[in-house]
Design an enzyme around this catalytic site. Sequence first.
Site, PDB file in Angstrom:
ATOM      1  N   THR A  75      88.137 127.338  40.635  1.00  0.00           N
ATOM      2  CA  THR A  75      87.391 127.571  39.395  1.00  0.00           C
ATOM      3  C   THR A  75      88.241 127.461  38.126  1.00  0.00           C
ATOM      4  O   THR A  75      87.842 126.817  37.155  1.00  0.00           O
ATOM      5  CB  THR A  75      86.746 128.969  39.467  1.00  0.00           C
ATOM      6  OG1 THR A  75      85.787 128.935  40.526  1.00  0.00           O
ATOM      7  CG2 THR A  75      86.071 129.366  38.173  1.00  0.00           C
ATOM      8  N   LYS A 157      82.099 134.270  34.419  1.00  0.00           N
ATOM      9  CA  LYS A 157      83.459 134.636  34.844  1.00  0.00           C
ATOM     10  C   LYS A 157      84.397 134.543  33.640  1.00  0.00           C
ATOM     11  O   LYS A 157      84.295 133.595  32.854  1.00  0.00           O
ATOM     12  CB  LYS A 157      83.978 133.673  35.910  1.00  0.00           C
ATOM     13  CG  LYS A 157      83.189 133.692  37.213  1.00  0.00           C
ATOM     14  CD  LYS A 157      83.801 132.710  38.212  1.00  0.00           C
ATOM     15  CE  LYS A 157      82.962 132.656  39.482  1.00  0.00           C
ATOM     16  NZ  LYS A 157      83.447 131.625  40.417  1.00  0.00           N
ATOM     17  N   ASP A 158      85.346 135.458  33.560  1.00  0.00           N
ATOM     18  CA  ASP A 158      86.304 135.415  32.453  1.00  0.00           C
ATOM     19  C   ASP A 158      87.085 134.103  32.463  1.00  0.00           C
ATOM     20  O   ASP A 158      87.309 133.481  31.411  1.00  0.00           O
ATOM     21  CB  ASP A 158      87.248 136.632  32.472  1.00  0.00           C
ATOM     22  CG  ASP A 158      87.998 136.855  33.770  1.00  0.00           C
ATOM     23  OD1 ASP A 158      87.945 136.000  34.679  1.00  0.00           O
ATOM     24  OD2 ASP A 158      88.663 137.912  33.885  1.00  0.00           O
ATOM     25  N   ARG A 159      87.513 133.640  33.652  1.00  0.00           N
ATOM     26  CA  ARG A 159      88.340 132.424  33.683  1.00  0.00           C
ATOM     27  C   ARG A 159      87.565 131.196  33.214  1.00  0.00           C
ATOM     28  O   ARG A 159      88.149 130.259  32.662  1.00  0.00           O
ATOM     29  CB  ARG A 159      88.962 132.203  35.057  1.00  0.00           C
ATOM     30  CG  ARG A 159      88.005 132.165  36.243  1.00  0.00           C
ATOM     31  CD  ARG A 159      88.824 132.116  37.534  1.00  0.00           C
ATOM     32  NE  ARG A 159      88.014 132.135  38.746  1.00  0.00           N
ATOM     33  CZ  ARG A 159      87.568 133.231  39.357  1.00  0.00           C
ATOM     34  NH1 ARG A 159      87.840 134.426  38.834  1.00  0.00           N
ATOM     35  NH2 ARG A 159      86.858 133.165  40.462  1.00  0.00           N
ATOM     36  N   HIS A 332      84.041 122.354  40.140  1.00  0.00           N
ATOM     37  CA  HIS A 332      84.426 121.820  41.454  1.00  0.00           C
ATOM     38  C   HIS A 332      83.144 121.681  42.253  1.00  0.00           C
ATOM     39  O   HIS A 332      82.094 122.179  41.831  1.00  0.00           O
ATOM     40  CB  HIS A 332      85.402 122.756  42.195  1.00  0.00           C
ATOM     41  CG  HIS A 332      84.951 124.187  42.225  1.00  0.00           C
ATOM     42  ND1 HIS A 332      83.924 124.622  43.036  1.00  0.00           N
ATOM     43  CD2 HIS A 332      85.323 125.270  41.488  1.00  0.00           C
ATOM     44  CE1 HIS A 332      83.716 125.905  42.819  1.00  0.00           C
ATOM     45  NE2 HIS A 332      84.530 126.321  41.878  1.00  0.00           N
TER      46      HIS A 332
HETATM   47 ZN    ZN Z   1      84.223 127.800  40.626  1.00  0.00          ZN
END
Ligand code: ZN
Length: 542
Positions: A75, A157-159, A332
């Site tokens: 991710t 998500k933070d990322r 992805h």
């Molecule tokens: Zn992902």
Amino acid sequence: MTNRFLILATSIAAVVASPLAAATPKPKLIIAVAVDQFSADLFAEYRQHFTGGLKLLSEGVVFPSGFQSHAATETCPGHSTILTGGHPARTGVIANSWIDLDAKRADKRIYCAEDESVPGSSAENYTASVVHLKVPTLGDRLKALSAQSRVVSVAGKDRAAIMMGGHKVDEMWWWEGRGFRSYADRPVPAVVSAINTQIDAMLGVAVAAPALPAVCAAKIAPVAVAPGKSVGSAPGTRDAGDARAFRTSPAFDAVTLDMAEGLLDSMKLGRGPAVDVLSIGLSATDYVGHSFGTAGPETCLQLLSLDQRIGLFLAKLKTSGVPFALVLTADHGGHDLPERNRERALPEASRVDHDLAPAMLDEAIARELGIEGFLLTGDGPMGDLYVSHDVPEADRPRVIAATKARLLANPKVAAVFTKDDFRGYQPSTAPVNEWSLLDRVAASYDPARSGDLVFLLKPYVTPIINPGAGYVATHGSAWDYDRRVPMLFWWPGIAGFEQPNPVATVDILPTLAALINLPVAPGEIDGRCLDLDGGPGDTCHP
Ligand code: ZN
């Protein structure tokens, strides 16, 4: 001239003018949407069933074979490519987490979106940060040109939020616990508080089992994955307060888009003096895929719900009158769990051996070489392995050689690379689908962050040892089911076309930059501009 002829002439002029209008959208707002784990295979499977926003986007400029070109299809690296134009080797975001043996803490794992220099930060309980992203995002580039550009990033998500938003965000909100959070020092706008309050109320009540579209109901077929655990049943009820189940449901992407719409409205994005950018990370497809696999009714419900919710988002954007251009892609791909794949004509699908867990490799190599103490570490049964600093310099070559030999002797390992393999490496000029395994690994290799060894599993080997304990399916491999993602470009009035040959997510940044006349020096990125005009016009050279 009769009125009838006049009408005809006007409509011909409109038809003639429309490709030109499509070639020069002059957007004031760029929107990038990343659907986490939305593989090209899922896009192909469900395209016929989309009736909402994903159908509309499928009528724009469609690249069904976009590539997250690199091997480490996780991710954080994937999101880092989308708005930077760089492979993870350039962005520095080589994995969701990596090992820093010099880290001044017991657990040497570094989370991709943490600042480990903050006292008390750990890979589990970290201080969110963009420090590991080595390059500018689209938002950073716009800010450098004009401080009046607004940069907003929202994600499950933070990322995802951090790697698409970048270093100079005006607003950045990601899910944490029971609502959307940001960096600790950020003020909370009223619209964010209001949406978080609504979410808290939603979470507080139980939700009945969702009605399944017929196409999803037809996919109900339970598959056993572990004693007492199966997937493939109809999605059930959600208990009051179950934030984990909420996150693994279509409601999660719906509230992420609520947040994006709330900020879009309150900040009047696209209506200021400069170009604004809004990035949106929709994470539920990934949580559903990991928890239930990709081929059952659960992912079906998720994707068809997402299609409808994106339809509402696009309708709102269209009626706003803001000139915008949008791209939708994924960080992805992914594939189904081995237990169901084996039932479905893929008998070689399997799970990784316990022998490939870094701790087991460490023990085995120590025993084999008769060296005391800790030799090797890593973050899972594939990818990077790091040789401990405790190993004397004279012993390092034989530790690396023995580890490589042991890995290659394992029937589930496809290839092993060491630092020597990357010396003097020249990037491939071949189409990305033709890249060698070394090319793929090199695209997510950073000599300062990557392991002393990098090992790849064979196709269809799922790197989850025990599916009874947590997730059942995953991504992260160097194979095309994890690399291939759709890339859909769209704006109102676009003259769509489809290009089935491979392109790459690193092409997105230069493609969007050309639409807004944002200069990008070719040496600063890995991608190329994609001409979104299907006729003689050229959006790369307007
Ligand atoms: Zn992902």
